[in-house]
Design a protein around this motif. Structure first.
Motif, PDB file in Angstrom:
ATOM      1  N   PHE A 143       1.028  -1.126  -0.173  1.00  0.00           N
ATOM      2  CA  PHE A 143       0.085  -0.064  -0.112  1.00  0.00           C
ATOM      3  C   PHE A 143       1.004   1.118  -0.008  1.00  0.00           C
ATOM      4  O   PHE A 143       1.508   1.802   0.963  1.00  0.00           O
ATOM      5  CB  PHE A 143      -0.978   0.087   1.172  1.00  0.00           C
ATOM      6  CG  PHE A 143      -2.175   0.907   1.223  1.00  0.00           C
ATOM      7  CD1 PHE A 143      -3.124   0.286   0.788  1.00  0.00           C
ATOM      8  CD2 PHE A 143      -1.893   2.168   1.583  1.00  0.00           C
ATOM      9  CE1 PHE A 143      -4.380   1.259   0.727  1.00  0.00           C
ATOM     10  CE2 PHE A 143      -3.152   3.170   1.625  1.00  0.00           C
ATOM     11  CZ  PHE A 143      -4.220   2.717   1.361  1.00  0.00           C
ATOM     12  N   VAL A 198       2.074   5.179  -0.155  1.00  0.00           N
ATOM     13  CA  VAL A 198       1.561   6.433   0.051  1.00  0.00           C
ATOM     14  C   VAL A 198       2.608   7.554   0.178  1.00  0.00           C
ATOM     15  O   VAL A 198       3.908   7.059   0.494  1.00  0.00           O
ATOM     16  CB  VAL A 198       0.928   6.241   1.853  1.00  0.00           C
ATOM     17  CG1 VAL A 198       0.241   7.655   1.803  1.00  0.00           C
ATOM     18  CG2 VAL A 198      -0.163   5.369   2.054  1.00  0.00           C
ATOM     19  N   ASN A 230       5.541   6.326   3.080  1.00  0.00           N
ATOM     20  CA  ASN A 230       5.520   5.437   4.130  1.00  0.00           C
ATOM     21  C   ASN A 230       6.634   4.393   4.313  1.00  0.00           C
ATOM     22  O   ASN A 230       7.326   4.005   3.100  1.00  0.00           O
ATOM     23  CB  ASN A 230       4.186   4.400   4.006  1.00  0.00           C
ATOM     24  CG  ASN A 230       3.926   3.671   2.756  1.00  0.00           C
ATOM     25  OD1 ASN A 230       4.244   4.257   1.896  1.00  0.00           O
ATOM     26  ND2 ASN A 230       2.963   2.723   3.153  1.00  0.00           N
ATOM     27  N   GLU A 250       7.879   1.031   5.820  1.00  0.00           N
ATOM     28  CA  GLU A 250       7.627  -0.193   6.452  1.00  0.00           C
ATOM     29  C   GLU A 250       8.752  -0.888   7.137  1.00  0.00           C
ATOM     30  O   GLU A 250       9.874  -0.712   6.763  1.00  0.00           O
ATOM     31  CB  GLU A 250       6.757  -1.060   5.740  1.00  0.00           C
ATOM     32  CG  GLU A 250       5.272  -0.351   5.481  1.00  0.00           C
ATOM     33  CD  GLU A 250       4.220  -1.160   4.798  1.00  0.00           C
ATOM     34  OE1 GLU A 250       4.638  -2.364   4.357  1.00  0.00           O
ATOM     35  OE2 GLU A 250       3.186  -0.694   4.626  1.00  0.00           O
ATOM     36  N   CYS A 288       3.984   6.264   8.627  1.00  0.00           N
ATOM     37  CA  CYS A 288       3.290   6.709   7.551  1.00  0.00           C
ATOM     38  C   CYS A 288       3.823   7.732   6.980  1.00  0.00           C
ATOM     39  O   CYS A 288       4.736   8.301   7.073  1.00  0.00           O
ATOM     40  CB  CYS A 288       1.918   7.350   8.148  1.00  0.00           C
ATOM     41  SG  CYS A 288       0.790   6.067   8.600  1.00  0.00           S
ATOM     42  N   ALA A 289       3.427   7.900   5.676  1.00  0.00           N
ATOM     43  CA  ALA A 289       3.972   9.103   4.750  1.00  0.00           C
ATOM     44  C   ALA A 289       3.760  10.438   5.189  1.00  0.00           C
ATOM     45  O   ALA A 289       4.678  11.283   5.101  1.00  0.00           O
ATOM     46  CB  ALA A 289       3.264   8.960   3.360  1.00  0.00           C
ATOM     47  N   GLU A 290       2.631  10.756   5.880  1.00  0.00           N
ATOM     48  CA  GLU A 290       2.545  11.993   6.399  1.00  0.00           C
ATOM     49  C   GLU A 290       3.475  12.286   7.471  1.00  0.00           C
ATOM     50  O   GLU A 290       4.025  13.380   7.496  1.00  0.00           O
ATOM     51  CB  GLU A 290       1.053  12.114   6.916  1.00  0.00           C
ATOM     52  CG  GLU A 290      -0.053  11.772   5.935  1.00  0.00           C
ATOM     53  CD  GLU A 290      -0.420  10.483   5.732  1.00  0.00           C
ATOM     54  OE1 GLU A 290       0.405   9.449   5.912  1.00  0.00           O
ATOM     55  OE2 GLU A 290      -1.359  10.243   5.456  1.00  0.00           O
ATOM     56  N   PRO A 332      -5.635  10.992   6.317  1.00  0.00           N
ATOM     57  CA  PRO A 332      -4.588  10.355   7.039  1.00  0.00           C
ATOM     58  C   PRO A 332      -5.130   9.731   8.307  1.00  0.00           C
ATOM     59  O   PRO A 332      -6.368   9.948   8.648  1.00  0.00           O
ATOM     60  CB  PRO A 332      -3.793  11.674   7.610  1.00  0.00           C
ATOM     61  CG  PRO A 332      -4.487  12.866   6.724  1.00  0.00           C
ATOM     62  CD  PRO A 332      -5.625  12.419   6.147  1.00  0.00           C
TER      63      PRO A 332
HETATM   64  N1  THU Z   1      -0.589   4.615   5.496  1.00  0.00           N
HETATM   65  C1  THU Z   1       0.137   5.883   5.282  1.00  0.00           C
HETATM   66  O1  THU Z   1       1.358   6.226   5.074  1.00  0.00           O
HETATM   67  N2  THU Z   1      -0.541   6.912   5.398  1.00  0.00           N
HETATM   68  C2  THU Z   1      -1.977   6.898   5.665  1.00  0.00           C
HETATM   69  O2  THU Z   1      -2.689   8.036   5.973  1.00  0.00           O
HETATM   70  C3  THU Z   1      -2.696   5.553   5.975  1.00  0.00           C
HETATM   71  C4  THU Z   1      -1.692   4.531   6.039  1.00  0.00           C
HETATM   72  C5  THU Z   1       0.432   3.485   5.552  1.00  0.00           C
HETATM   73  C6  THU Z   1       0.814   2.666   6.498  1.00  0.00           C
HETATM   74  C7  THU Z   1       1.347   1.487   6.071  1.00  0.00           C
HETATM   75  O3  THU Z   1       2.694   1.508   5.506  1.00  0.00           O
HETATM   76  C8  THU Z   1       0.287   1.433   4.758  1.00  0.00           C
HETATM   77  O4  THU Z   1      -0.090   2.628   4.584  1.00  0.00           O
HETATM   78  C9  THU Z   1      -0.882   0.425   5.110  1.00  0.00           C
HETATM   79  O5  THU Z   1      -1.457   0.612   6.270  1.00  0.00           O
END
Ligand code: THU
Length: 152
Positions: free
Chosen positions: A37, A39, A55, A57, A66-68, A99
């Protein structure tokens, strides 16, 4: 959640569009082998600098970020604390990704008036202000309120 298009902070559609493109560029850097996923996020600072994040992981799953938050931590550590806008991008067709709660709280720390741009893979977007995204965020004004006495 219902998002509306608005143009607060007097940002032109051209400026917002460029920020959305930067968020999609940032998404390409995503390290998301576990969720698959991707972001991306891009912040427009008060000095009109664009700072990107993705993001990241980890095999120890809970350590991912997370990316934000990645973008915000990069901005802060580069000396930028005032933001005009933050754009977010993911790959889900038809989704204006908003977010997660943890990111909203981190984003709230740096003001309520800046614009959050929620984009789709086709680069269309909706906007919302930080205060609309997190109306009851916790901040330093709460820390400084009068407290009851306690002993421990
Ligand atoms: N994720 C983000 O980076 N930002 C969001 O607003 C929601 C989720 C990322 C966290 C994780 O690496 C992946 O998306 C799946 O949850």
């Amino acid at each position: 959640m219902e998002h509306k298009n608005n143009d607060c902070n007097n940002l032109t559609p051209e400026v917002i569009k460029k920020l959305v493109e930067s968020a999609h560029e940032a998404k390409k850097m995503s390290h998301s082998p576990y969720s698959k996923f991707r972001v991306g996020a891009a912040i427009l600072t008060e000095e009109d600098k664009v700072i990107k994040g993705c993001n990241v992981e980890n095999a120890s799953y809970t350590l991912g970020v997370c990316a934000e938050r990645c973008a915000i931590f990069k901005a802060i550590s580069d000396g930028h604390k005032k933001f005009k806008a933050l754009a977010i991008a993911c790959d889900v067709i038809g989704l204006n990704l908003a977010p997660c709660g943890a990111c909203r709280q981190i984003m709230h720390e740096f003001g309520g008036d800046y614009l959050i741009v929620l984009s789709q893979p086709d680069f269309t977007y909706k906007t919302i202000t930080m205060n609309e995204l997190l109306p009851f965020g916790f901040d330093d004004s709460d820390l400084n309120r009068e407290k009851i006495n306690y002993t421990n």
